[in-house]
Design a protein around this motif. Sequence first.
Motif, PDB file in Angstrom:
ATOM      1  N   ILE A  62       0.873  -1.121   0.069  1.00 18.86           N
ATOM      2  CA  ILE A  62      -0.156  -0.046   0.200  1.00 18.86           C
ATOM      3  C   ILE A  62       0.889   1.372   0.128  1.00 18.86           C
ATOM      4  O   ILE A  62       1.107   1.806   1.037  1.00 18.86           O
ATOM      5  CB  ILE A  62      -0.775  -0.188   1.403  1.00 18.86           C
ATOM      6  N   PRO A  63       1.257   1.622  -1.125  1.00 18.61           N
ATOM      7  CA  PRO A  63       2.378   2.847  -1.235  1.00 18.61           C
ATOM      8  C   PRO A  63       1.577   4.041  -0.688  1.00 18.61           C
ATOM      9  O   PRO A  63       2.342   4.982  -0.412  1.00 18.61           O
ATOM     10  CB  PRO A  63       2.558   3.035  -2.673  1.00 18.61           C
ATOM     11  N   HIS A  64       0.473   4.238  -0.824  1.00 21.59           N
ATOM     12  CA  HIS A  64      -0.465   5.540  -0.456  1.00 21.59           C
ATOM     13  C   HIS A  64      -1.693   5.325   0.601  1.00 21.59           C
ATOM     14  O   HIS A  64      -2.719   5.158  -0.007  1.00 21.59           O
ATOM     15  CB  HIS A  64      -1.021   6.368  -1.796  1.00 21.59           C
ATOM     16  N   PRO A  65      -1.268   4.826   1.848  1.00 18.85           N
ATOM     17  CA  PRO A  65      -2.282   4.600   2.634  1.00 18.85           C
ATOM     18  C   PRO A  65      -3.271   5.519   2.872  1.00 18.85           C
ATOM     19  O   PRO A  65      -4.570   5.038   3.034  1.00 18.85           O
ATOM     20  CB  PRO A  65      -1.305   4.361   4.185  1.00 18.85           C
ATOM     21  N   ARG A  66      -3.049   6.678   2.997  1.00 19.94           N
ATOM     22  CA  ARG A  66      -4.494   7.816   3.049  1.00 19.94           C
ATOM     23  C   ARG A  66      -5.371   7.509   1.984  1.00 19.94           C
ATOM     24  O   ARG A  66      -6.550   7.257   2.313  1.00 19.94           O
ATOM     25  CB  ARG A  66      -3.561   8.951   3.151  1.00 19.94           C
ATOM     26  N   GLN A  67      -4.837   7.752   0.753  1.00 22.00           N
ATOM     27  CA  GLN A  67      -5.656   7.413  -0.464  1.00 22.00           C
ATOM     28  C   GLN A  67      -6.321   6.053  -0.378  1.00 22.00           C
ATOM     29  O   GLN A  67      -7.610   5.873  -0.625  1.00 22.00           O
ATOM     30  CB  GLN A  67      -4.755   7.620  -1.775  1.00 22.00           C
ATOM     31  N   ALA A  68      -5.511   5.111  -0.166  1.00 20.35           N
ATOM     32  CA  ALA A  68      -6.187   3.719   0.098  1.00 20.35           C
ATOM     33  C   ALA A  68      -7.234   3.622   0.956  1.00 20.35           C
ATOM     34  O   ALA A  68      -8.251   2.952   0.771  1.00 20.35           O
ATOM     35  CB  ALA A  68      -5.088   2.713   0.279  1.00 20.35           C
ATOM     36  N   ALA A  69      -7.139   4.086   2.098  1.00 21.42           N
ATOM     37  CA  ALA A  69      -8.362   4.174   3.131  1.00 21.42           C
ATOM     38  C   ALA A  69      -9.325   4.924   2.814  1.00 21.42           C
ATOM     39  O   ALA A  69     -10.526   4.633   2.680  1.00 21.42           O
ATOM     40  CB  ALA A  69      -7.595   4.963   4.454  1.00 21.42           C
ATOM     41  N   GLU A  70      -9.087   6.171   1.896  1.00 17.94           N
ATOM     42  CA  GLU A  70     -10.168   6.962   1.472  1.00 17.94           C
ATOM     43  C   GLU A  70     -11.076   6.135   0.303  1.00 17.94           C
ATOM     44  O   GLU A  70     -12.203   6.065   0.147  1.00 17.94           O
ATOM     45  CB  GLU A  70      -9.723   8.416   0.848  1.00 17.94           C
ATOM     46  N   HIS A  71     -10.103   5.445  -0.465  1.00 13.74           N
ATOM     47  CA  HIS A  71     -10.734   4.351  -1.452  1.00 13.74           C
ATOM     48  C   HIS A  71     -11.676   3.357  -0.815  1.00 13.74           C
ATOM     49  O   HIS A  71     -12.790   3.104  -1.326  1.00 13.74           O
ATOM     50  CB  HIS A  71      -9.806   3.795  -2.390  1.00 13.74           C
ATOM     51  N   PHE A  72     -11.064   2.727   0.121  1.00 14.00           N
ATOM     52  CA  PHE A  72     -11.875   1.614   0.970  1.00 14.00           C
ATOM     53  C   PHE A  72     -13.203   2.031   1.510  1.00 14.00           C
ATOM     54  O   PHE A  72     -14.069   1.380   1.261  1.00 14.00           O
ATOM     55  CB  PHE A  72     -10.942   1.204   2.162  1.00 14.00           C
ATOM     56  N   PHE A  73     -13.252   3.130   1.922  1.00 14.58           N
ATOM     57  CA  PHE A  73     -14.386   3.826   2.524  1.00 14.58           C
ATOM     58  C   PHE A  73     -15.576   4.119   1.312  1.00 14.58           C
ATOM     59  O   PHE A  73     -16.716   3.806   1.555  1.00 14.58           O
ATOM     60  CB  PHE A  73     -14.176   4.581   3.537  1.00 14.58           C
ATOM     61  N   ALA A  74     -14.975   4.719   0.562  1.00 17.89           N
ATOM     62  CA  ALA A  74     -15.771   5.188  -0.718  1.00 17.89           C
ATOM     63  C   ALA A  74     -16.282   3.979  -1.311  1.00 17.89           C
ATOM     64  O   ALA A  74     -17.745   3.819  -1.717  1.00 17.89           O
ATOM     65  CB  ALA A  74     -15.133   5.972  -1.859  1.00 17.89           C
ATOM     66  N   LEU A  75     -15.450   2.779  -1.564  1.00 21.64           N
ATOM     67  CA  LEU A  75     -15.969   1.787  -2.077  1.00 21.64           C
ATOM     68  C   LEU A  75     -17.127   1.063  -1.320  1.00 21.64           C
ATOM     69  O   LEU A  75     -18.084   0.731  -1.762  1.00 21.64           O
ATOM     70  CB  LEU A  75     -14.916   0.564  -2.037  1.00 21.64           C
ATOM     71  N   LEU A  76     -17.138   0.997   0.193  1.00 23.66           N
ATOM     72  CA  LEU A  76     -17.861   0.554   0.866  1.00 23.66           C
ATOM     73  C   LEU A  76     -19.356   1.195   0.983  1.00 23.66           C
ATOM     74  O   LEU A  76     -20.374   0.712   0.880  1.00 23.66           O
ATOM     75  CB  LEU A  76     -17.417   0.570   2.357  1.00 23.66           C
ATOM     76  N   LYS A  77     -19.171   2.639   1.020  1.00 22.16           N
ATOM     77  CA  LYS A  77     -20.440   3.511   0.795  1.00 22.16           C
ATOM     78  C   LYS A  77     -21.243   3.193  -0.779  1.00 22.16           C
ATOM     79  O   LYS A  77     -22.498   2.887  -0.575  1.00 22.16           O
ATOM     80  CB  LYS A  77     -20.006   4.858   1.013  1.00 22.16           C
ATOM     81  N   GLY A  78     -20.332   3.351  -1.657  1.00 19.89           N
ATOM     82  CA  GLY A  78     -20.809   3.213  -2.871  1.00 19.89           C
ATOM     83  C   GLY A  78     -21.925   4.021  -3.356  1.00 19.89           C
ATOM     84  O   GLY A  78     -22.300   4.910  -2.366  1.00 19.89           O
ATOM     85  N   ALA A  79     -22.785   3.613  -4.468  1.00 14.26           N
ATOM     86  CA  ALA A  79     -24.125   4.080  -4.699  1.00 14.26           C
ATOM     87  C   ALA A  79     -25.206   4.063  -3.616  1.00 14.26           C
ATOM     88  O   ALA A  79     -26.055   5.016  -3.510  1.00 14.26           O
ATOM     89  CB  ALA A  79     -24.517   3.901  -5.903  1.00 14.26           C
TER      90      ALA A  79
END
Length: 121
Positions: free
Chosen positions: A64-81
């Motif tokens: 995980i070269p960019h943990p902050r970005q990965a964290a944001e992506h993880f939560f955005a994916l979980l919330k989804g549409a």
Amino acid sequence: RALAHSFQRLVNSPESIALHRLIISHATTNPELSHLFYEITALRITHKMEELLRSIDRTKQLHIPHPRQAAEHFFALLKGARHLQLLIGYPSQSPSEAQTHVEHVVDLFIRAYQPNPHQEI
């Protein structure tokens, strides 16, 4: 997976949806309140996840070269549409649909950050 399920239950709960609607409705008239809400909820959770992902990266379980970005992506994916749908009044998902969504997100996230044995870390 447990963290993902807990997050999804929290953000999609009727109480959380009602609070989000309230904060959003006051965002232009009271931006300080909206900013405070963001800082003590989403930002705090993102920082905690970033710390966890840094630890996972250090142990080389995932790359995980960019943990902050990965964290944001993880939560955005979980919330989804689905989260937006709940905010605007769509009916709730069935427990099995919610379970399937979380499983797919976690699997996608792990595949995205799976260490490449041929890549230098």
